[in-house]
Structures are given as C-alpha cells and as structure tokens.
Enzyme design. Structure first.
Site: not given
Length: 615
Positions: A18, A20-23, A45, A514
C-alpha cells in the site's frame, strides 16, 4: 529523481503493502522510456494490480500498451509459469515412459514447490537478460510486498546452495537434472543482483513510522543478501494548505514526525519525496502527472501544477448508507466463545491494526485470545504495544518452523532408514521448498487452535495469502511423500476454513480504486474455495470526518463511489474514520468512546483558496 539519470539495467521497487510501489514503478518506467530507453515493466506480485494502474491488460507474454507505445509490460503468472515448467520437464518422457510413470512424475510436479521454482526461473531469466529481455535497456520490477519479495530475492542463493550440496540427484521436484541445467542461471542471477552497476532496489515507503521501520528492516536484509545499492522513495508526503483543517494539520504533523525520526540507515540513502495527491494514480493521465513530479527537482512546489487542471464537482453523499461499528461485529464474533478471525486484503490497508483491535476488545470482554500473523514481514507486536494479559502474541516464524518440520520428518521417516537413506532424506529437506511446507503446516495448526479459543490471524498481503491457501493439496502430497502421515490439523484445515460458524473472514480495504478492486477479486477467489467472507471493513475513510484542505477534499469526494461499490459487495460493511492514531486500536478502531453510527456529511463547498486553485 537522480535515479533517472544513472539508472542501472535492473530496478526493483519494493516495500510494505500500500505504499505506492506499482504507481512509482510505472511512473519511473515512463520517465525512462521518455528518455529514449527501451523499458520492460514486470510485475512479480501474485496479486498484481499492474493492469489496473496502467488501465490496460497485462498478460504472461511481453506486450505493448496502446496508451504507452514506448513501454513493454509483462506479468509473471505463477500458475502459467508452472504449467510451462512441467511441459518442458515432462516433454522428453511422454513418448518414452509408460502412462502410469508419466502420471507419477506429473504428480511430483504439481506441488507448490514447482510453482515457486517456475516463477523464479522466469524472474531470473529477465534479470540476466534472457527470456527475450536482452533487447531492453532497463527491466523495472514491480514486486510483491516486502516479505514475499525478500523470499524471491534470496532464492538464487538458496537454490544454488542446494544444488551445490545435493549428491542424491533428486528433490521434491523430482530428478535434479533439469535443475542442474539451470544452475548457471541461478549463479548469474545472484551475480546480477549483487552488482550495483546492474541492479538497484528502490525502497518505497510512506511518511509513517511503521512503513519506514519496515524499510529499515528490508535494507538490512537486502545487504545480508549482498544487494547493497538501494534508494528510498517516500510517497504521500502531505503539506496542509488549510491550517484551520484539523485533519490536515494532524496528517501533516504525523508525516513530519515520522520523517524527522527516520532511521539513520534510511537517511543515508538517496531519497525522493513525492507529495500526497488528491486523486488516485490510475490510468495514463495520472501516471504521466506522477512522472512529471518525479522528474521535477522540487516535487512539492510543482504539486500546485498537479491540481491546476482539476475540477471539483460538489455533490451530496447523504445517500451513502449507514454502516456498523467494529464493536457491533465483535459482539457477533464472541457469541460462540471461540473461533478464528482472519483479516485479509491488500498490503497497507490496515489488516494488522484491525486484527489487533479485535483481539484487544475480545480480551477486554474477558476472552482468552491468540493473536498471530502469517505475514513474513510481521509486526503485530509493534501495533499491539504493551502486553495484554489475556492475549498470546505469536507469529509463524519460517526459520523455526522449517527446523521443527525437518527434525520431525527425520525422526519419523528417517528412523528406519540406513545411513545412505537418511543422507538422501536430509538433502531433500534442505530444499528451499521445505520452508513453504513447514509454514503451511504451522498455519493449519494455528487454525486448529480456533476450536478451543479465539484465534485472530493477521494474514499476509493478498497474493501471499492466496498462495498459502492454495497450498493445501500440495502439502498433503508432500507429507505423504515424506512420512506417509497427514496430521489431523492439515486434513481438517479446509473444512474449518469453510465453516462460517468457526471461521470469520474479514476483508479489509481502503476507499480507493486498487484496494477495493483487489479486495473484490479476493472475495471471488475465497468464494470459489468455498470460503464466504463475513464482512468488509473500510479503513481510514475521510467521509465520516470534516475537511476543507483542497487535497483532502478531493480525496474525500473520490471515496463516495468506492463506498457505494463496497456496499454492493459486502454482507456487512464497517467504515472506520481516518485517524492520526492508527496504532491506538482500542480507542480509534473499536470506537469505545463513541458508539453512534457514522454520519456522512455533504461535502463542504470549497474554500476561496480551493476555488481559486480549481478555476
């Protein structure tokens, strides 16, 4: 962000769920591609939300996206990787061996160990420029939350050591010929990960003491693995525009305190701070805006531009339905005087805080409670704080469980073997797969305790938890192979989890795109497994509180549609208001001081400053 100027080939983005790794991984990938670099963006993931953030399909083959023509994307799907691995391994034998023998080998290759090694091989090939990745200047890895990622990064050394010391020629994956053929791949992957000219790990955190503490622990574990080039991104740093807004003031104070108390080990890293935005980072427009912020020298001064073209539709949320309190749910939970409570959801949504809140309230009502976690990056004790006399706090420790399991197998299955047989069994148990089996057995044992007391389980982030649940049949096969005996707690695990009178699954989410959509998929996966969630808990909502800060007003406004969506998904829905004291579970989550139902005001009209900014 200085990393953009001197980026190595492999970039890993990891951290607590949560944060913000992906963004961040997506925005960095776009920034590198804008510099004319050939970029492959990969998700490792098991519960990937890369497709949602990109707002485009991402599959198990390298592909392009219409909105981002300079970028290539890939999702490493463990099940697809395992199927390909089995086909490669079994192909030479299908025409040579009897059908019964082929079926026997297929059975050996159908376990969790095969899934792990197959997914790892896909990952390793990308790291060392194989699997079609040689054409790329950069491979950006959007990884699973910390515990799962550390497991992935330690596998090159684990499998390399196992192959170097195994002399028997077999393992839980069957004959080692196929694994030995990949030995050079593991060694090359290990070398690439430890080379600072080829690999950097970006620790992503929030301005929150828990997230920063986990980043510190991760830094130390990565260094122990020989991965020494690391950088830090702190996402969601908030600066209040409205000093009269009490929520905004508390939020800024909390972030400033966490940053000022940041561990010295993290201070030594190159650092980028990214401001909290008033919108979710989903789709091309939002990602390009985030990319622009990362490319700015001063991201905080440029955040004004991020708001410039936004418009705010003032709308009533009075039609948002009323929701229950968490203490009302606990009253239902305690009716039988025992049982299993599992908090599930995406990393970073507050599963641990809610698990602790439930455990504390049950203990306050006079019940004995076992509070435990399946998360490799466990921190329930940190959230609980001082010990509660009626609460037994524990965690499933992979290292201890592996040692105990190996010892038990040796004492049972090895008792009647000669020296050569015992040596063979010992080698088999040194396989990294043994850890997965041992952890699963411990989970089954913990669930069994719910027959006599309250067991509150803070589960790992979604992907890791689903892999744990999916391992049931694999565990059965491994135990039968090793010692011919399936423990009662394992045999009865799935029936216990499917019993709504015994097991109560709570899906925890945040009122954002998300987390809600991943939680929705989690519910469908659980239902397919015969497990019906008891309730949804929406954590840290701004709707029950009053805000006037422009950024928070936008975020509060955006929550409306997600609360409406959750109301159609959950049989019972609990909404917990935003609080700055997230670790004070007894007061802030259970709501002991205020038992009235949450109210949802009409969103206030914007202040004059807000109006000016949104014209």
């Amino acid at each position: 962000m200085k990393l953009l100027e001197h980026a190595p080939r492999n970039l890993f983005f990891t951290g607590k769920g949560g944060v913000g790794k992906t963004s961040t991984a997506c925005a960095v990938s776009l920034a590198l591609a804008a510099r004319g670099r050939r970029v492959l963006l990969v998700s490792t993931d098991p519960a990937s939300n890369l497709a949602e953030v990109l707002d485009a399909p991402v599959g198990a083959e390298i592909s392009s996206i219409e909105a981002f023509p300079t970028l290539r994307v890939l999702n490493i799907d463990p099940e697809i990787a395992a199927a390909r691995y089995r086909d490669r391994a079994l192909g030479p034998y299908r025409e040579l061996l009897p059908e019964a023998a082929v079926r026997s080998i297929e059975e050996q290759f159908s376990g969790a160990c095969t899934v792990e090694i197959a997914a790892f091989e896909e990952f390793a090939k990308l790291v060392v420029e194989g699997a079609g990745a040689a054409e790329f200047d950069h491979v950006v890895f959007d990884t699973a939350p910390t515990g799962h990622t550390l497991r992935l990064l330690e596998l090159p050394a684990a499998w390399g050591t196992f192959l170097a010391t195994n002399t028997a020629g077999s393992s839980c994956l069957g004959p080692l010929a196929g694994l030995h053929a990949q030995r050079q791949l593991y060694e090359d992957a290990r070398a690439a990960l430890s080379d600072p000219e080829r690999t950097v790990v970006v620790l992503v955190a929030r301005p929150d003491s828990g997230a920063l503490a986990e980043a510190k622990r991760t830094l130390a574990e990565l260094e122990a693995l020989g991965i020494r080039r690391q950088e830090l991104v702190v996402n969601g740093v908030f600066r209040a525009a409205e000093r009269a807004d009490e929520v905004a003031f508390q939020m800024e104070t909390m972030a400033s305190k966490a940053l000022s108390e940041m561990p010295s080990e993290l201070r030594a890293l190159p650092r980028t701070e990214v401001p909290l935005l008033g919108h979710g980072i989903v789709g091309s427009e939002a990602l390009q805006r985030l990319r622009g912020l990362l490319e700015q020298g001063d991201v905080h001064s440029s955040v004004e531009d991020a708001f410039a073209n936004q418009s705010l539709e003032i709308r009533s949320v009075s039609d948002v339905p009323s929701y229950e309190h968490l203490d009302d749910l606990i009253t239902t939970l305690e009716a039988r005087g025992r049982g299993i409570v599992m908090t599930m959801g995406k990393g970073g949504v507050g599963k641990t805080s809610i698990a602790v809140a439930i455990a504390v309230e049950l203990a306050r009502r006079g019940h004995s409670v076992q509070l435990t976690t399946t998360d490799p990056a466990a921190h329930v004790a940190d959230v609980l704080g001082k010990a509660e006399s009626r609460i037994q706090v524990s965690r499933i420790d992979p290292e201890l469980e592996t040692k105990a399991y190996a010892s038990e197998v040796m004492s049972r299955a090895g008792a009647g073997l000669d020296a050569a047989g015992r040596a063979l069994l010992e080698e088999d148990l040194r396989s990294p797969c043994t850890e997965e089996i041992a952890v699963f057995r411990a989970f089954a044992r913990t669930v069994a305790d719910g027959e006599r007391t309250f067991v509150v389980i803070d589960t790992a982030p979604t992907g890791h938890t689903l892999l744990l649940l999916d391992a049931a049949e694999s565990f059965h096969r491994e135990v039968l192979r090793a010692n011919g005996d399936v423990p009662d707690e394992v045999r009865r695990l799935l029936p216990r989890l499917r019993d709504p009178q015994l097991t109560h699954t709570l899906i925890v989410t945040l009122p954002e795109a998300t987390p809600v959509h991943e939680a929705s998929q989690l519910q469908r996966d659980l239902q397919r497994a015969g497990i019906e969630p008891m309730a949804w808990v929406v954590n840290q909502s701004l709707l029950p509180v009053t805000v006037s800060d422009p950024c928070l007003t936008l975020r509060r406004h955006g929550e409306v549609k997600f609360l409406a969506e959750v109301s159609t998904l959950g049989k019972r829905v609990i909404v917990l208001p935003w609080t700055s004291r997230r670790s004070d579970a007894r007061l802030d989550l259970v709501g002991a001081s205020d038992r009235e139902s949450p109210t949802f005001d009409t969103i206030s009209a914007p202040s004059s400053r807000l109006k000016a900014r949104f014209r």
